[in-house]
Enzyme design. Sequence first.
Site, PDB file in Angstrom:
ATOM      1  N   HIS A 106       0.838  -1.199   0.000  1.00 50.34           N
ATOM      2  CA  HIS A 106       0.000   0.000   0.000  1.00 50.34           C
ATOM      3  C   HIS A 106       0.875   1.252   0.000  1.00 50.34           C
ATOM      4  CE1 HIS A 106       0.627  -1.443   4.109  1.00 50.34           C
ATOM      5  NE2 HIS A 106       0.675  -0.172   4.486  1.00 50.34           N
ATOM      6  N   HIS A 146       0.872   5.126   1.167  1.00 49.96           N
ATOM      7  CA  HIS A 146       0.201   6.125   2.013  1.00 49.96           C
ATOM      8  C   HIS A 146       0.259   7.478   1.302  1.00 49.96           C
ATOM      9  CE1 HIS A 146       0.346   3.924   6.018  1.00 49.96           C
ATOM     10  NE2 HIS A 146       1.250   3.223   5.355  1.00 49.96           N
TER      11      HIS A 146
HETATM   12  P1  AMP Z   1       1.853   0.079   7.425  1.00 57.58           P
HETATM   13  O1  AMP Z   1       1.638  -1.392   7.054  1.00 57.58           O
HETATM   14  O2  AMP Z   1       2.737   0.218   8.615  1.00 57.58           O
HETATM   15  O3  AMP Z   1       2.299   0.913   6.271  1.00 57.58           O
HETATM   16  O4  AMP Z   1       0.465   0.682   7.865  1.00 57.58           O
HETATM   17  C1  AMP Z   1      -0.759   0.035   7.726  1.00 57.58           C
HETATM   18  C2  AMP Z   1      -1.822   1.082   7.767  1.00 57.58           C
HETATM   19  O5  AMP Z   1      -3.082   0.454   7.532  1.00 57.58           O
HETATM   20  C3  AMP Z   1      -1.931   1.825   9.112  1.00 57.58           C
HETATM   21  O6  AMP Z   1      -1.806   3.225   8.875  1.00 57.58           O
HETATM   22  C4  AMP Z   1      -3.334   1.443   9.617  1.00 57.58           C
HETATM   23  O7  AMP Z   1      -3.961   2.478  10.315  1.00 57.58           O
HETATM   24  C5  AMP Z   1      -4.052   1.088   8.317  1.00 57.58           C
HETATM   25  N1  AMP Z   1      -5.165   0.168   8.458  1.00 57.58           N
HETATM   26  C6  AMP Z   1      -5.179  -1.023   9.118  1.00 57.58           C
HETATM   27  N2  AMP Z   1      -6.383  -1.610   9.007  1.00 57.58           N
HETATM   28  C7  AMP Z   1      -7.163  -0.778   8.278  1.00 57.58           C
HETATM   29  C8  AMP Z   1      -8.517  -0.816   7.830  1.00 57.58           C
HETATM   30  N3  AMP Z   1      -9.324  -1.845   8.115  1.00 57.58           N
HETATM   31  N4  AMP Z   1      -8.976   0.217   7.093  1.00 57.58           N
HETATM   32  C9  AMP Z   1      -8.170   1.270   6.808  1.00 57.58           C
HETATM   33  N5  AMP Z   1      -6.883   1.354   7.180  1.00 57.58           N
HETATM   34  C10 AMP Z   1      -6.382   0.359   7.920  1.00 57.58           C
END
Ligand code: AMP
Length: 133
Positions: free
Chosen positions: A98, A100
């Site tokens: 993903h 950001h």
């Molecule tokens: P990272 O894998 O560290 O880049 O971050 C994962 C991101 O996914 C974090 O910012 C979480 O807040 C976000 N996240 C986790 N679960 C969900 C969800 N169900 N819907 C939206 N965002 C999510």
Amino acid sequence: MKEDCIFCKIVNGKIPSMKVYEDDVCLAYLDINPDSDGHTLIIPKKHYTDIYELPKEVLQHIFDVAKTLMNDLKGKLNCTGYTLMINYGSSQEVKHFHLHIKPQYEDKKFVEFIKHKELLKDTKEVHEIIKGA
Ligand code: AMP
Ligand code: ZN
């Protein structure tokens, strides 16, 4: 599609999300725990664990969508800039690639972290602003 992957479940509609954009290749929705108002994640619909697995055409597409979204969100959120971020390895919490997109706001730039979190709008409200405008 990976059974135990939360982002695959979002693609399937098994977990709800606040969508801001969708096409055949990718999906964008608001982060559930935002760092700033309008914090958005763009994911490929197909499961790729991380940046090393992601085909370069898909990466290119995701960045093209990011640039379009950044333009679209600017007028709606009145943000003054963006930070794009990709986590990997021990920094990557969700093992489905993903990107950001974090809108930045000049007037909140020097606000301390706790205060900054307090100043965030409700994510549903932000979603309505994005979808409604
Ligand atoms: P990272 O894998 O560290 O880049 O971050 C994962 C991101 O996914 C974090 O910012 C979480 O807040 C976000 N996240 C986790 N679960 C969900 C969800 N169900 N819907 C939206 N965002 C999510
Ligand atoms: Zn997945």
